[in-house]
Design a protein around this motif. Sequence first.
Motif, PDB file in Angstrom:
ATOM      1  N   GLN A 114     -25.049 -13.714 -22.797  1.00  0.00           N
ATOM      2  CA  GLN A 114     -24.995 -14.168 -24.184  1.00  0.00           C
ATOM      3  C   GLN A 114     -23.647 -14.809 -24.509  1.00  0.00           C
ATOM      4  OE1 GLN A 114     -26.018 -11.174 -27.039  1.00  0.00           O
ATOM      5  NE2 GLN A 114     -25.789 -12.529 -28.793  1.00  0.00           N
ATOM      6  N   ASN A 115     -22.561 -14.238 -24.011  1.00  0.00           N
ATOM      7  CA  ASN A 115     -21.236 -14.809 -24.263  1.00  0.00           C
ATOM      8  C   ASN A 115     -21.102 -16.194 -23.635  1.00  0.00           C
ATOM      9  OD1 ASN A 115     -20.427 -12.526 -25.622  1.00  0.00           O
ATOM     10  ND2 ASN A 115     -19.445 -11.599 -23.849  1.00  0.00           N
ATOM     11  N   LEU A 116     -21.638 -16.336 -22.426  1.00  0.00           N
ATOM     12  CA  LEU A 116     -21.531 -17.611 -21.722  1.00  0.00           C
ATOM     13  C   LEU A 116     -22.367 -18.695 -22.405  1.00  0.00           C
ATOM     14  CD1 LEU A 116     -21.800 -16.248 -18.069  1.00  0.00           C
ATOM     15  CD2 LEU A 116     -19.749 -17.197 -19.138  1.00  0.00           C
ATOM     16  N   THR A 117     -23.610 -18.357 -22.776  1.00  0.00           N
ATOM     17  CA  THR A 117     -24.468 -19.358 -23.411  1.00  0.00           C
ATOM     18  C   THR A 117     -23.932 -19.748 -24.786  1.00  0.00           C
ATOM     19  OG1 THR A 117     -25.912 -17.580 -24.215  1.00  0.00           O
ATOM     20  CG2 THR A 117     -26.553 -18.671 -22.184  1.00  0.00           C
ATOM     21  N   ALA A 118     -23.330 -18.796 -25.491  1.00  0.00           N
ATOM     22  CA  ALA A 118     -22.753 -19.106 -26.801  1.00  0.00           C
ATOM     23  C   ALA A 118     -21.636 -20.132 -26.675  1.00  0.00           C
ATOM     24  CB  ALA A 118     -22.236 -17.833 -27.464  1.00  0.00           C
ATOM     25  N   GLU A 119     -20.880 -20.051 -25.579  1.00  0.00           N
ATOM     26  CA  GLU A 119     -19.786 -21.001 -25.355  1.00  0.00           C
ATOM     27  C   GLU A 119     -20.323 -22.426 -25.226  1.00  0.00           C
ATOM     28  OE1 GLU A 119     -15.634 -21.740 -24.875  1.00  0.00           O
ATOM     29  OE2 GLU A 119     -16.691 -19.885 -25.356  1.00  0.00           O
ATOM     30  N   VAL A 120     -21.439 -22.589 -24.526  1.00  0.00           N
ATOM     31  CA  VAL A 120     -22.033 -23.916 -24.347  1.00  0.00           C
ATOM     32  C   VAL A 120     -22.750 -24.358 -25.624  1.00  0.00           C
ATOM     33  CG1 VAL A 120     -23.691 -25.271 -23.017  1.00  0.00           C
ATOM     34  CG2 VAL A 120     -22.276 -23.550 -21.874  1.00  0.00           C
ATOM     35  N   ALA A 121     -23.499 -23.448 -26.229  1.00  0.00           N
ATOM     36  CA  ALA A 121     -24.289 -23.795 -27.409  1.00  0.00           C
ATOM     37  C   ALA A 121     -23.421 -24.207 -28.593  1.00  0.00           C
ATOM     38  CB  ALA A 121     -25.174 -22.617 -27.809  1.00  0.00           C
ATOM     39  N   SER A 122     -22.178 -23.754 -28.630  1.00  0.00           N
ATOM     40  CA  SER A 122     -21.295 -24.073 -29.762  1.00  0.00           C
ATOM     41  C   SER A 122     -20.573 -25.406 -29.591  1.00  0.00           C
ATOM     42  CB  SER A 122     -20.264 -22.957 -29.953  1.00  0.00           C
ATOM     43  OG  SER A 122     -19.436 -22.817 -28.793  1.00  0.00           O
ATOM     44  N   GLN A 123     -20.900 -26.157 -28.551  1.00  0.00           N
ATOM     45  CA  GLN A 123     -20.299 -27.482 -28.359  1.00  0.00           C
ATOM     46  C   GLN A 123     -20.608 -28.361 -29.572  1.00  0.00           C
ATOM     47  OE1 GLN A 123     -18.406 -29.098 -25.959  1.00  0.00           O
ATOM     48  NE2 GLN A 123     -18.494 -30.901 -27.266  1.00  0.00           N
ATOM     49  N   PRO A 124     -19.578 -28.842 -30.283  1.00  0.00           N
ATOM     50  CA  PRO A 124     -19.843 -29.658 -31.480  1.00  0.00           C
ATOM     51  C   PRO A 124     -20.277 -31.067 -31.101  1.00  0.00           C
ATOM     52  CG  PRO A 124     -17.484 -29.518 -31.086  1.00  0.00           C
ATOM     53  CD  PRO A 124     -18.135 -28.620 -30.069  1.00  0.00           C
TER      54      PRO A 124
END
Length: 321
Positions: free
Chosen positions: A77-87
């Motif tokens: 979840q931490n890793l996917t959140a990092e990618v998903a938050s790409q503006p």
Amino acid sequence: MSTEATPTTAPLNITDTLSRFRPLHQAFQIEEEEDEQDRDFMSLQRVTADVVRPLIYTSNKVALDYLLRSLASEFLQNLTAEVASQPPYYPTGDQAWMEAFPYLEERQAADNRFYALHIINLMADTVPAIARQLSKDILFLEGILRLMFSTYIRFANPLGVEKGTPLHHHNVSDSSEANVSWLPQWRVAVRFLTFVAAVYDLDNVRLAWERVQSETKKGSEKVQSRNANLLEVFQTTISKLGAKGADSLDDNERMAIVELTQFLGLVIRGTSGPSPGILPTLRQELLKGRDTRVACGGCGTVYDKENLLQACDQCEPPSSS
């Protein structure tokens, strides 16, 4: 324990596998304790590679699957959140366009997201359940495409932004040719997207593509640069690499042409969809030679496929009824 399949190998040595996992577990614990602003997924990727590489080289995919199952349940979840938050690169909304020009994150932030994607890709490529889970996460899929687009913008600089311009952390090339040093990172992203599209959820990958293509097309029209939207970037890259000629391409560039073309063949909706046979053929190619065996987390029993895996008395208490 009831079983539906005969194990194809001896039970997995869980103690040995967990001993290999411990350094990675510790590395993620350290990372979780850090402030979000101080996260460094590059070092985490290195630890992941150091722990996982011996399992890959010895073809012990069952142990690798078991290890990454344990890992994913805590840290995915931490890793996917990092990618998903790409503006998005382009500001959204008319008011935003009045106040700000398209901007780039600092290089360190973008690299951090790609290092997270590298770790995710390793997990998803090994553990089918992770790939299926991620194929349903539209925001994560959009984040990958936005990350790819921003990485291209950073290196190729199609808008001709001068070096040192505030909020534009470009790596301007001194060469008249397009800088393709971003291709290795793109290939990681494209291989992941192609895999989940062909094997798990084509509709979701297409939806993510259409959303990000729409926002980049609108942005490129605002800045009056036809080469600054996602589809044009793909097509221009394939065209420029192809124009170099087969003898002038290195392996990275040669494979990039194949992979980018495959991906576009999947996501672009023509009058009749993808070419007949492209999806089953690609799915068969991507699944060819894959080791689908999994091991029970309680007793280490190895099964042929994940859907045959069942909880045993060691990992799930028997019902009192």
